[in-house]
Write a protein that holds these residues in place. Sequence first.
Motif, PDB file in Angstrom:
ATOM      1  N   GLY A  67      -1.875  10.277  -6.341  1.00 45.18           N
ATOM      2  CA  GLY A  67      -3.190  10.577  -6.900  1.00 45.18           C
ATOM      3  C   GLY A  67      -4.063   9.341  -6.986  1.00 45.18           C
ATOM      4  O   GLY A  67      -5.271   9.398  -6.719  1.00 45.18           O
ATOM      5  N   GLN A  68      -3.459   8.206  -7.367  1.00 47.79           N
ATOM      6  CA  GLN A  68      -4.219   6.953  -7.437  1.00 47.79           C
ATOM      7  C   GLN A  68      -4.734   6.563  -6.053  1.00 47.79           C
ATOM      8  O   GLN A  68      -5.877   6.101  -5.914  1.00 47.79           O
ATOM      9  CB  GLN A  68      -3.337   5.851  -8.010  1.00 47.79           C
ATOM     10  CG  GLN A  68      -4.048   4.512  -8.167  1.00 47.79           C
ATOM     11  CD  GLN A  68      -3.114   3.420  -8.652  1.00 47.79           C
ATOM     12  OE1 GLN A  68      -1.897   3.545  -8.569  1.00 47.79           O
ATOM     13  NE2 GLN A  68      -3.684   2.330  -9.148  1.00 47.79           N
ATOM     14  N   GLU A  69      -3.896   6.771  -5.034  1.00 47.80           N
ATOM     15  CA  GLU A  69      -4.319   6.426  -3.675  1.00 47.80           C
ATOM     16  C   GLU A  69      -5.504   7.281  -3.238  1.00 47.80           C
ATOM     17  O   GLU A  69      -6.489   6.772  -2.669  1.00 47.80           O
ATOM     18  CB  GLU A  69      -3.137   6.614  -2.725  1.00 47.80           C
ATOM     19  CG  GLU A  69      -3.433   6.185  -1.299  1.00 47.80           C
ATOM     20  CD  GLU A  69      -2.196   6.269  -0.417  1.00 47.80           C
ATOM     21  OE1 GLU A  69      -2.297   5.870   0.755  1.00 47.80           O
ATOM     22  OE2 GLU A  69      -1.145   6.731  -0.909  1.00 47.80           O
ATOM     23  N   LYS A  70      -5.452   8.583  -3.526  1.00 48.22           N
ATOM     24  CA  LYS A  70      -6.560   9.464  -3.147  1.00 48.22           C
ATOM     25  C   LYS A  70      -7.828   9.103  -3.922  1.00 48.22           C
ATOM     26  O   LYS A  70      -8.936   9.131  -3.368  1.00 48.22           O
ATOM     27  CB  LYS A  70      -6.172  10.917  -3.399  1.00 48.22           C
ATOM     28  CG  LYS A  70      -5.067  11.417  -2.484  1.00 48.22           C
ATOM     29  CD  LYS A  70      -4.699  12.864  -2.799  1.00 48.22           C
ATOM     30  CE  LYS A  70      -3.585  13.351  -1.876  1.00 48.22           C
ATOM     31  NZ  LYS A  70      -3.193  14.753  -2.185  1.00 48.22           N
ATOM     32  N   THR A  71      -7.647   8.766  -5.199  1.00 53.64           N
ATOM     33  CA  THR A  71      -8.815   8.395  -6.013  1.00 53.64           C
ATOM     34  C   THR A  71      -9.459   7.121  -5.492  1.00 53.64           C
ATOM     35  O   THR A  71     -10.696   7.008  -5.421  1.00 53.64           O
ATOM     36  CB  THR A  71      -8.386   8.209  -7.470  1.00 53.64           C
ATOM     37  OG1 THR A  71      -7.808   9.422  -7.947  1.00 53.64           O
ATOM     38  CG2 THR A  71      -9.571   7.831  -8.337  1.00 53.64           C
ATOM     39  N   LEU A  72      -8.627   6.143  -5.106  1.00 51.82           N
ATOM     40  CA  LEU A  72      -9.175   4.880  -4.626  1.00 51.82           C
ATOM     41  C   LEU A  72      -9.877   5.058  -3.280  1.00 51.82           C
ATOM     42  O   LEU A  72     -10.917   4.439  -3.024  1.00 51.82           O
ATOM     43  CB  LEU A  72      -8.047   3.842  -4.501  1.00 51.82           C
ATOM     44  CG  LEU A  72      -8.501   2.386  -4.412  1.00 51.82           C
ATOM     45  CD1 LEU A  72      -9.257   1.991  -5.666  1.00 51.82           C
ATOM     46  CD2 LEU A  72      -7.308   1.466  -4.211  1.00 51.82           C
ATOM     47  N   GLY A  98     -11.388   7.751  -2.458  1.00 50.85           N
ATOM     48  CA  GLY A  98     -12.655   8.381  -2.836  1.00 50.85           C
ATOM     49  C   GLY A  98     -13.659   7.364  -3.355  1.00 50.85           C
ATOM     50  O   GLY A  98     -14.868   7.480  -3.095  1.00 50.85           O
ATOM     51  N   THR A  99     -13.160   6.341  -4.070  1.00 57.71           N
ATOM     52  CA  THR A  99     -14.058   5.286  -4.560  1.00 57.71           C
ATOM     53  C   THR A  99     -14.690   4.526  -3.399  1.00 57.71           C
ATOM     54  O   THR A  99     -15.906   4.267  -3.387  1.00 57.71           O
ATOM     55  CB  THR A  99     -13.278   4.314  -5.461  1.00 57.71           C
ATOM     56  OG1 THR A  99     -12.761   5.029  -6.585  1.00 57.71           O
ATOM     57  CG2 THR A  99     -14.183   3.188  -5.954  1.00 57.71           C
ATOM     58  N   SER A 143     -10.868  -2.103 -10.939  1.00 52.76           N
ATOM     59  CA  SER A 143     -10.705  -2.224  -9.488  1.00 52.76           C
ATOM     60  C   SER A 143     -11.423  -3.478  -9.004  1.00 52.76           C
ATOM     61  O   SER A 143     -12.338  -3.992  -9.653  1.00 52.76           O
ATOM     62  CB  SER A 143     -11.283  -1.001  -8.770  1.00 52.76           C
ATOM     63  OG  SER A 143     -10.665   0.182  -9.215  1.00 52.76           O
ATOM     64  N   SER A 180     -14.181  -1.243 -13.761  1.00 52.15           N
ATOM     65  CA  SER A 180     -13.275  -0.087 -13.790  1.00 52.15           C
ATOM     66  C   SER A 180     -11.821  -0.462 -13.556  1.00 52.15           C
ATOM     67  O   SER A 180     -10.982   0.420 -13.383  1.00 52.15           O
ATOM     68  CB  SER A 180     -13.707   0.928 -12.716  1.00 52.15           C
ATOM     69  OG  SER A 180     -13.600   0.339 -11.423  1.00 52.15           O
TER      70      SER A 180
END
Length: 710
Positions: A40-45, A47-48, A278, A276
């Motif tokens: 999930g973190q990979e998909k969110t990043l 998306g960022t 990141s 954030s």
Amino acid sequence: MSRFGLGLRSKVILLSCFLFVLPWLGYEYVWEMEKYLREGQEKTLVGTTRALATALHERPALFENASEFTDKVEKGRDLYAYNINNAIRLDGELGDWQPYESLMWQYHGAYLQTPDDKHALEDLSFKHMVGKYGQHLYAVFAVKDDVLRLRPKNALSVDRNDHLKIAIKTPDGELKNYIIATRKEGWVNAFALPGLTPYTDIQGYFKPTIDGYNIELRMPLGMLGNKLGFAISDWDDTQQQHHLMATSNVEDANALGTVLLPSPEIKRIIKGMGHSGSRIWVVDKHHRVLAQSGTIQHADGVWASSLRETETQGLWQRFEERFLHPLYYQILTKPPSEFLDILHDVAALQGNHIASALRGEPASNWRITPDNKAVILSAAYPIWGNDQVLGAVIAEETTNGVRTLRNKALEKLFNVIIAVMLIGTISLFFFASRISSRIRRLRDSAEQAIDEQGRVRSQLSISNDSDEIGDLSRSFANIVNRLGGYTHYLENMSSRLSHELRTPVTVVRSSLENLQLIATEPQQQKYLTRAQEGVARLNKLITTMSEATRLEQSISTAARENYDLTQVVQGCMQGYAIAYPNALFDVKIEDTAMSVNGSADFFAQLLDKLINNALEFAQQGTAICVSLTEHQGQAVLAISNLGPRLPQEIGDHIFDSMVSVRGQDKQQQPHLGLGLYIARLIVDFHRGKIRAQNLEADEGVCITVSLPIG
């Protein structure tokens, strides 16, 4: 004694270790959960990066300078202006450059404009970098030069001495050259070429050093285009060819190196994402960093602080933090507060995921920091303009936040599991303790009921419990009762046999004596003699059995007294020397009184048995060794002889009743194996110990008797 090393409680505790499967299953479950969180973190990043790239799509003006670079960027020739945290004080000391020393590039013989095989670093070399602060570009040169030649005071020329040459392509595309040549240490300005017009916008400081000199420069960003080059000219002698070492060919505008300044406009666009947790990078198509925002150091603090806000520090939390957490984190890995980040300030980024993004395909990558303390997730997304890839957005995050959540989940799960395991183990432990204590009582009762010689001394107590242990207790009591009756029968057998056999043997012996008086034939006399010898042997056996029985009865009623053991042994040995004139005795008795408690007559009988036993087994012509010494409050009597060795398996059974190790040649004499049995009875009466062992150096046996003195 248990045959195995583990008792019942230990076995139950060992079996309860299977409860440790529960934390393993919990750990595996949370680990799977962590995998999904990482996905999930990979998909969110990703998306960022997509969102940031969308904000930069179709804005080629932001990449104008970068798009004019050559197809290949070469470090050392192409310069990158790092962001500097503070303005540089121009004093030639280089102290302000210390935090950026690792970013400086070393220029050596490969950068000579005229190659020289004999060149050495001491002849000419320098470290250099450029940086940006505010509206100025700063440059530093730490030059090594074995011979420093400054511009003479009245010289009209400025280029026949050590100097620095600067080549700049202006924003209008015009190539301009400047030269810095000084007469002494201090503040310097540039001269514009070719007219040597002073150019005060380029300012600096020149400072000689032990192995060369330092130059610090400052120039306005407005005069820079996208190309920049520097050259250090070394003149050791005006009559010799000088050396020129340069970042690029400052004489050729096409060969001049590029300079990239981080884009303030792009940094403003991505600045908001820097809060954030990141780190955001924007690179051009040559992997050169155009802007950077945010940090990944201490990013897990956001997660940890948000979790701590929902907790109250009660008694249980303090106990958990003080005692349980050190145990948990022997297995778990706590996210580090500090780790080695090699990409905190770089000019270019490399990686398969970045290369893929610059080809137009989004990608992500996992990597471990060089100190193996953190895992960093990096995602890259292409930036498009006019159907071409202008650059890429790279976002990085650590997995510390996910690991913090995983640790919290495991802490709570382990708390529950440990509570279940603790209650279960304690319950099983008390249950096993109760069972084992009942079994131990039964064992102790059985051991007390039978002595070391196998005699039944008391009866077992019968348990009224209805379980298996109660049944076992009743069975043991029944067995001990029957064993006691049988043992009593065996103990009285010798006395009954001696009593019952004595009368028939007497009748047979008297009859044989009468027959011998009337027999006249030699053959008859021969048979009568053999019969009388057999009767004599039977009579001796009966006497021996009676002796053992009488001794046991005498010991049970004998009175104790203190006597000098030394005198008893000396007197007995003098008697043996007379009684056995053909025997050899080696006697060593300490000339000190040794008072023991017991019976001197019994001990003399003990000596008779041991000496007779030694004489019977001793080799012909060898001596019987007898010694009496005092050792640690014990009187130690040792009697040894050379002869047959004891079998290894017999052990202390040699002192049991009816046990003999005599060979066939010695079985012609009547013997029931009661001699050493009688000796043990006498030693037990004296509260001592007796043991038999083989001699280590020779073939033979040594019997040792230890009696307490006092």
